[in-house]
Design a protein around this motif. Structure first.
Motif, PDB file in Angstrom:
ATOM      1  N   GLN A  18      -8.663   6.403  -5.119  1.00  0.00           N
ATOM      2  CA  GLN A  18      -8.589   6.832  -3.719  1.00  0.00           C
ATOM      3  C   GLN A  18      -9.268   8.180  -3.514  1.00  0.00           C
ATOM      4  O   GLN A  18      -9.931   8.406  -2.495  1.00  0.00           O
ATOM      5  CB  GLN A  18      -7.132   6.915  -3.258  1.00  0.00           C
ATOM      6  N   SER A  67      -7.389   1.785   5.232  1.00  0.00           N
ATOM      7  CA  SER A  67      -6.006   2.084   5.599  1.00  0.00           C
ATOM      8  C   SER A  67      -5.400   1.068   6.568  1.00  0.00           C
ATOM      9  O   SER A  67      -4.189   1.070   6.771  1.00  0.00           O
ATOM     10  CB  SER A  67      -5.917   3.495   6.192  1.00  0.00           C
ATOM     11  N   ASN A  79     -10.158   7.995   4.239  1.00  0.00           N
ATOM     12  CA  ASN A  79      -9.547   6.763   4.720  1.00  0.00           C
ATOM     13  C   ASN A  79     -10.426   6.183   5.811  1.00  0.00           C
ATOM     14  O   ASN A  79     -10.905   6.923   6.688  1.00  0.00           O
ATOM     15  CB  ASN A  79      -8.153   7.017   5.296  1.00  0.00           C
ATOM     16  N   THR A  88     -10.377   4.455   1.052  1.00  0.00           N
ATOM     17  CA  THR A  88      -9.215   3.599   1.235  1.00  0.00           C
ATOM     18  C   THR A  88      -9.299   2.908   2.590  1.00  0.00           C
ATOM     19  O   THR A  88      -9.517   3.566   3.613  1.00  0.00           O
ATOM     20  CB  THR A  88      -7.913   4.412   1.159  1.00  0.00           C
ATOM     21  N   PRO A 113       0.802  -1.230   0.000  1.00  0.00           N
ATOM     22  CA  PRO A 113       0.000   0.000   0.000  1.00  0.00           C
ATOM     23  C   PRO A 113       0.828   1.270   0.000  1.00  0.00           C
ATOM     24  O   PRO A 113       0.409   2.285  -0.571  1.00  0.00           O
ATOM     25  CB  PRO A 113      -0.832  -0.126   1.286  1.00  0.00           C
ATOM     26  N   VAL A 169      -3.510  -3.910  -0.081  1.00  0.00           N
ATOM     27  CA  VAL A 169      -4.293  -2.818  -0.642  1.00  0.00           C
ATOM     28  C   VAL A 169      -5.779  -3.141  -0.522  1.00  0.00           C
ATOM     29  O   VAL A 169      -6.215  -4.265  -0.791  1.00  0.00           O
ATOM     30  CB  VAL A 169      -3.928  -2.603  -2.123  1.00  0.00           C
TER      31      VAL A 169
END
Length: 500
Positions: free
Chosen positions: A28, A35, A411, A33, A13, A397
């Motif tokens: 993104q 995270s 995120n 995302t 990532p 990812v």
């Protein structure tokens, strides 16, 4: 509603950036995302991708390593899951029991829906995405290998339109032609002709190039950029009409990479400990050491005393990281000093007598990437490896976008994992989620989700050891789902376990 999963094998990532991967970064900016997204243990491709399509850890689906020993076979059989023909034969001989829980292909077929697979991974990996595609009439195309393709008539039509499958590149050479072929096959043939309910588009890079050039090497960065550009063609299609047609995008990788620095021969080391090891079952071999970055050890004499001797020998080696054996209790393995393999959800009947990870640390490599490890292969130091429990191997990812998801460029710091994609997809398609799935629906990133900070998080830390050997495992629970955060062996110069 339709779902497109785009996977980049072995992509860390922290290598996603506007300069290197502008198209992934575009997603993104418009999606969410994940995270704190993690893979499973062992952090190997042909463990992780079965987890993606079953929504379950290896103790459920039974793909316990890239290679494993089938003890039930007579004689015992060394199984390399990269071999598509072997995978097919084993599945047929077991009456469809290769995977020991239902897969996405089977679940979708039973619901009257379809799964298409296009991949440039090994032929075995490609087959494992939907290993019964022939039975269900689903499409499965490899970018190189005919033995992994089905059905033949659709492959012939695709080749007539797009050109023949390109040959696989020479070992260690970046794969460009295959990425172009599968991207074109999806855009120009599969989607216009079939409009599958779920499509897996799996780029087999940067994994191979990282293994042969280094995770942050120029060649690896070039192939990452190349694959991102191919994905950019898909993203242009999606923004031009795919999104309006109800296609949701999930971007994934199966594991990260860290850097091999200190080489060891496990077979030679265990010879010195009094065993007669070999890389596969054979006459006179009392300990099978399955080749690879994950230590998988199969004993001929499986007595508790012999197992204890093996684990004690491992704990005395400077290259050995966390060790797992069958459970004695909820935390400890039957061999003193080991963890229970159930702690990492690796307690399938096919599991080896001993799993171990090589000892790893947070040293920075020549490319500025965190993560260094011992390793056992013939390649030079400085190259990418994976399979263990370093947080950078487990980090994967996870990005989602589309009308079903929150699209704010945010995120999500709620832990998630590769097993969560399948139940989330079934939820979106209104297909019942089987009890075999250990993953959860990613409700916190769905459109209209409530405050994600209301999710219950519970960190977990476990320790055990033998003599001077001490190991630490970190996990985190989100409601009823548990994710691995990292594992290591503590030493005098480490004050505490590594932070994620």
């Amino acid at each position: 509603m339709k779902v497109l999963i785009v996977s980049f094998d072995g992509l860390r990532p922290d290598l996603i950036s506007p300069e290197l991967t502008p198209n992934i970064e575009r997603v993104q900016r418009i999606g969410t995302t994940l995270s704190r997204h993690r893979t499973v243990y062992p952090s190997e491709t042909r463990v992780a991708f079965p987890s993606l399509v079953t929504g379950a850890t290896s103790n459920k689906h039974g793909m316990v390593g890239n290679e494993y020993v089938d003890r039930k076979a007579v004689p015992q059989l060394y199984v390399d899951t990269a071999d598509a023909r072997l995978i097919d034969r084993l599945n047929r001989e077991s009456n469809g029991g290769l995977m020991t829980v239902p897969t996405l292909g089977e679940i979708l077929h039973n619901a009257g829906k379809s799964l298409a697979v296009l991949a440039t991974n090994t032929p075995g990996t490609t087959r494992l995405f939907n290993h019964q595609a022939e039975t269900f009439g689903h499409l499965r195309f490899s970018g190189h290998f005919r033995e992994a393709c089905s059905p033949n008539d659709l492959l012939a039509q695709a080749e007539a339109q797009l050109g023949p499958l390109p040959p696989a590149p020479a070992q260690g050479e970046p794969d460009t032609d295959g990425q172009v072929w599968i991207t074109s096959a999806f855009l120009d043939f599969v989607w216009p002709k079939l409009e599958p309910d779920v499509t897996i588009l799996s780029y087999g890079e940067p994994d191979t190039t990282s293994h042969f050039h280094g995770t942050g090497a120029a060649a690896t960065r070039e192939i990452i950029s190349f694959c991102d550009a191919q994905f950019g063609r898909v993203l242009d299609w999606w923004e031009a009409g795919g999104k309006a047609a109800g296609v949701q995008i999930i971007i994934a990788s199966d594991h990260g990479h860290i850097t091999a620095q200190n080489r060891v021969s496990v077979i030679e080391e265990l010879k010195d400990a009094g065993f007669n090891p070999g890389p596969a079952p054979d006459a006179g071999v009392d300990l099978v050491v399955v080749p690879g970055q994950v230590g998988a050890l199969y004993l001929a004499d499986r007595s508790e005393s012999n197992l204890g001797c093996l684990v004690e020998a491992l704990t005395e080696r400077p290259w050995c990281g966390p060790i797992f054996t069958a459970p004695r209790n909820a935390v400890e393995g039957v061999a003193p000093g080991s963890f229970a393999n159930s702690l990492v959800f690796a307690d399938h009947e096919r599991a080896p007598d001993v799993y171990f990870s090589f000892r790893a640390d947070d040293k920075v490599d020549e490319f500025g990437l965190v993560g260094s490890t011992w390793y056992d292969n013939a390649r030079r130091p400085g190259l990418g490896v994976h399979g263990g429990l370093h947080p950078k191997e487990l980090a994967a990812v996870g990005i989602v976008a589309g009308t079903a998801f929150q699209n704010t460029g945010q995120n999500s710091d709620v832990p998630s994992g590769i097993c969560d994609f399948a139940p989330t997809i079934l939820h979106l398609l209104e297909v019942p989620i089987p009890a075999s799935m250990t993953g959860r629906v990613l409700t916190e990133v769905l459109d209209g989700a409530s405050d994600p900070h209301a999710v219950s998080l519970e960190p977990e830390v476990f320790e055990t050891g033998l003599n001077a050997y001490r190991q630490v495992l970190r996990r985190v629970r989100v409601d009823q789902t548990t994710y691995l955060e990292g594992g290591l062996v503590a030493s005098n110069d480490i004050a505490e376990a590594a932070e994620v």
